[in-house]
Write an enzyme that holds these catalytic residues in place. Structure first.
Site, PDB file in Angstrom:
ATOM      1  N   PHE A  98      -4.779  43.078 124.314  1.00 48.64           N
ATOM      2  CA  PHE A  98      -5.876  42.902 125.255  1.00 48.64           C
ATOM      3  C   PHE A  98      -7.124  43.579 124.678  1.00 48.64           C
ATOM      4  O   PHE A  98      -7.034  44.575 123.958  1.00 48.64           O
ATOM      5  CB  PHE A  98      -5.509  43.521 126.606  1.00 48.64           C
ATOM      6  N   ASP A 169      -0.912  52.571 122.856  1.00 51.41           N
ATOM      7  CA  ASP A 169      -1.309  51.755 123.994  1.00 51.41           C
ATOM      8  C   ASP A 169      -0.036  51.179 124.603  1.00 51.41           C
ATOM      9  O   ASP A 169       0.541  50.220 124.093  1.00 51.41           O
ATOM     10  CB  ASP A 169      -2.259  50.650 123.541  1.00 51.41           C
ATOM     11  N   HIS A 172       1.984  47.777 128.343  1.00 51.79           N
ATOM     12  CA  HIS A 172       3.087  46.844 128.596  1.00 51.79           C
ATOM     13  C   HIS A 172       4.453  47.528 128.588  1.00 51.79           C
ATOM     14  O   HIS A 172       5.465  46.835 128.771  1.00 51.79           O
ATOM     15  CB  HIS A 172       3.125  45.772 127.505  1.00 51.79           C
ATOM     16  N   GLN A 195      -2.256  48.268 136.443  1.00 48.21           N
ATOM     17  CA  GLN A 195      -2.922  47.098 137.015  1.00 48.21           C
ATOM     18  C   GLN A 195      -1.883  46.170 137.655  1.00 48.21           C
ATOM     19  O   GLN A 195      -0.689  46.280 137.398  1.00 48.21           O
ATOM     20  CB  GLN A 195      -3.718  46.410 135.893  1.00 48.21           C
ATOM     21  N   LYS A 198       1.270  44.749 135.910  1.00 48.37           N
ATOM     22  CA  LYS A 198       2.097  45.639 135.099  1.00 48.37           C
ATOM     23  C   LYS A 198       3.433  45.953 135.777  1.00 48.37           C
ATOM     24  O   LYS A 198       3.679  45.623 136.934  1.00 48.37           O
ATOM     25  CB  LYS A 198       1.331  46.924 134.783  1.00 48.37           C
ATOM     26  N   ARG A 227     -16.398  68.660 133.280  1.00 49.79           N
ATOM     27  CA  ARG A 227     -16.107  70.005 133.799  1.00 49.79           C
ATOM     28  C   ARG A 227     -15.102  70.720 132.881  1.00 49.79           C
ATOM     29  O   ARG A 227     -14.463  70.116 132.022  1.00 49.79           O
ATOM     30  CB  ARG A 227     -15.536  69.908 135.215  1.00 49.79           C
ATOM     31  N   TYR A 234     -20.059  72.802 139.443  1.00 48.68           N
ATOM     32  CA  TYR A 234     -21.203  72.093 138.859  1.00 48.68           C
ATOM     33  C   TYR A 234     -21.573  72.605 137.473  1.00 48.68           C
ATOM     34  O   TYR A 234     -22.708  72.477 137.027  1.00 48.68           O
ATOM     35  CB  TYR A 234     -22.406  72.158 139.804  1.00 48.68           C
ATOM     36  N   ARG A 244     -11.057  59.416 137.780  1.00 48.90           N
ATOM     37  CA  ARG A 244      -9.929  59.934 138.544  1.00 48.90           C
ATOM     38  C   ARG A 244      -9.286  58.856 139.423  1.00 48.90           C
ATOM     39  O   ARG A 244      -9.971  58.098 140.090  1.00 48.90           O
ATOM     40  CB  ARG A 244     -10.395  61.095 139.418  1.00 48.90           C
TER      41      ARG A 244
END
Length: 417
Positions: A98, A169, A172, A195, A198, A227, A234, A244
């Site tokens: 992909f 990766d 799959h 996703q 999957k 961070r 901050y 996230r």
């Protein structure tokens, strides 16, 4: 059973509507979502559901650290950023994958170097990867295509020899193991997608795993707006983004992970039986299953078709005939060498003139094995492998019917097919 194929008016070997559904869910997902709703901590800063899922998933794949991500594209980008891959660097990626495997390199202003794949497994060819290494190479992206593990023995040795990062990766490959260890635990990072299509899913989502605490900390910073753990909220000490996962996704994935081992066992057993049945048909060769890979995630079931033994029908005609038999199909990724984004260097703000990244002429890129594979492989949805064994083996019956009737099917094939 009538031997006339469905595409020529016969009865399909299976009712398309009777295959197991995907995604699968029950009250476990519903209860988890309601618990998050009532708790009120809907994001990772106020809850521990998403991180708890990621930690359990990492343990399942033999890794010590994990982060729950928005998706499996961001996991790859964060992995490269944590490995300090950037402008002027090169990342070697395989031709069958992909686009995200390559676009992650573009996202950090590195150059994707696309190489050919192994003809049997469709995974990156270690020899082609080694031939592409230069003094700019910083990482090799090993994509475990359709859940079949890339040659991790060769790739880990290659990366160690040249002091480059191995990024796995594993979009799959949930549950795939190599020499008794989960994939994703061999490289600097293992990236997984959650996703919708999957092997476990929350619609979207991803998990990044590693066994390196320092890399984990750098990925955490990139994932969490630059961070630093323990610093003021901050206090942003470097560039980062917000990648996230929500607690909602985490709640769904907790239930998906609980259900996964039995689904994985069933898919593996049915895939092995289907391989045996299909490979008795002349012209059919299933994706290579390396003996060092004890189990395969089977994101799709993939097989090669020698179309000359099917009256030279086109791949699209073969797929149409198989789909008419009630078999749910996906489609092969095109070779990256054939994507317009590479053909026309359409990288937007990435790799623009003035950056140190070398300007490559992708318009002449040729990947014979990947291009042939994209034109001759059939990809079947993994939910078929969750069915009863007798129903799974009907796929082989459908292929036999297509072969027997190939001259008639080819004779009815549109001229533009």
């Amino acid at each position: 059973m009538n031997d006339k194929p469905a595409i020529l008016g016969g009865t399909p070997v299976h009712d398309q509507r009777q295959w197991p559904r995907w995604p699968q869910w029950d009250d476990s997902e519903r209860d988890g979502l309601l618990a998050v709703l009532e708790h009120g901590g809907w994001w990772t800063g106020d809850g521990d559901v998403a991180q708890g899922f990621a930690d359990a998933f990492a343990q399942f794949h033999d890794a010590r650290h994990a982060l729950p991500f928005t998706n499996g594209t961001h996991t790859l980008e964060a992995a490269l950023a944590a490995c300090e891959v950037g402008d002027g660097d090169e990342v070697i990626v395989p031709g069958i994958t992909f686009f995200a495997s390559a676009s992650a390199a573009l996202a950090v202003n590195a150059t994707p170097v696309v190489v050919d794949v192994d003809a049997g497994s469709l995974n990156i060819d270690p020899a082609a990867a080694e031939a592409a290494i230069t003094d700019r190479t910083r990482a090799i992206m090993a994509v475990h295509v359709a859940g079949a593990a890339a040659d991790l023995d060769a790739l880990t040795a290659l990366c160690a020899r040249h002091a480059v990062h191995l990024i796995e990766d594993c979009a799959h490959a949930h549950g795939t193991t190599w020499r008794g260890r989960g994939v994703g635990s061999y490289g600097s990072f293992g990236s997984f997608s959650m996703q919708r299509s999957k092997l476990m899913t929350a619609g979207e989502g991803g998990v990044l795993i590693t066994n390196d605490a320092a890399l984990q900390e750098r990925a955490w910073s990139y994932w969490n707006c630059g961070r630093v753990p323990g610093a003021h909220w901050y206090d942003h000490r470097q560039y980062g983004s917000n990648m996230r996962m929500t607690e909602w996704q985490g709640a769904v994935l907790v239930a998906q992970l609980e259900r996964f081992p039995e689904q994985h066992r069933l898919r593996n057993a049915n895939a092995i039986a289907l391989i045996e049945a299909l490979e008795q048909i002349p012209g059919i060769r299933c994706q290579t299953r390396d003996p060092r890979m004890e189990s395969q995630g089977n994101y799709c079931f993939v097989f090669h078709v020698d179309l000359a033994l099917f009256s030279n029908m086109s791949l699209r005609a073969f797929e149409a005939a198989l789909a008419a038999e009630g078999v749910p199909l996906g489609v092969s990724y095109p070779s990256l060498s054939n994507l317009d984004v590479f053909r026309h260097n359409a990288f937007g703000p990435r790799m623009r003139p003035g950056l140190r990244a070398p300007q490559r002429d992708y318009s002449t890129l040729s990947l014979p094995v990947a291009e042939h594979a994209a034109a001759s492989t059939v990809w079947m949805e993994h939910r078929v492998l969750l069915a009863h064994r007798d129903d799974v083996l009907k796929v082989a019956s459908a292929v036999r019917r297509i072969q027997v009737n190939a001259p008639a099917i080819t004779g009815n094939e549109p001229a533009t097919a």
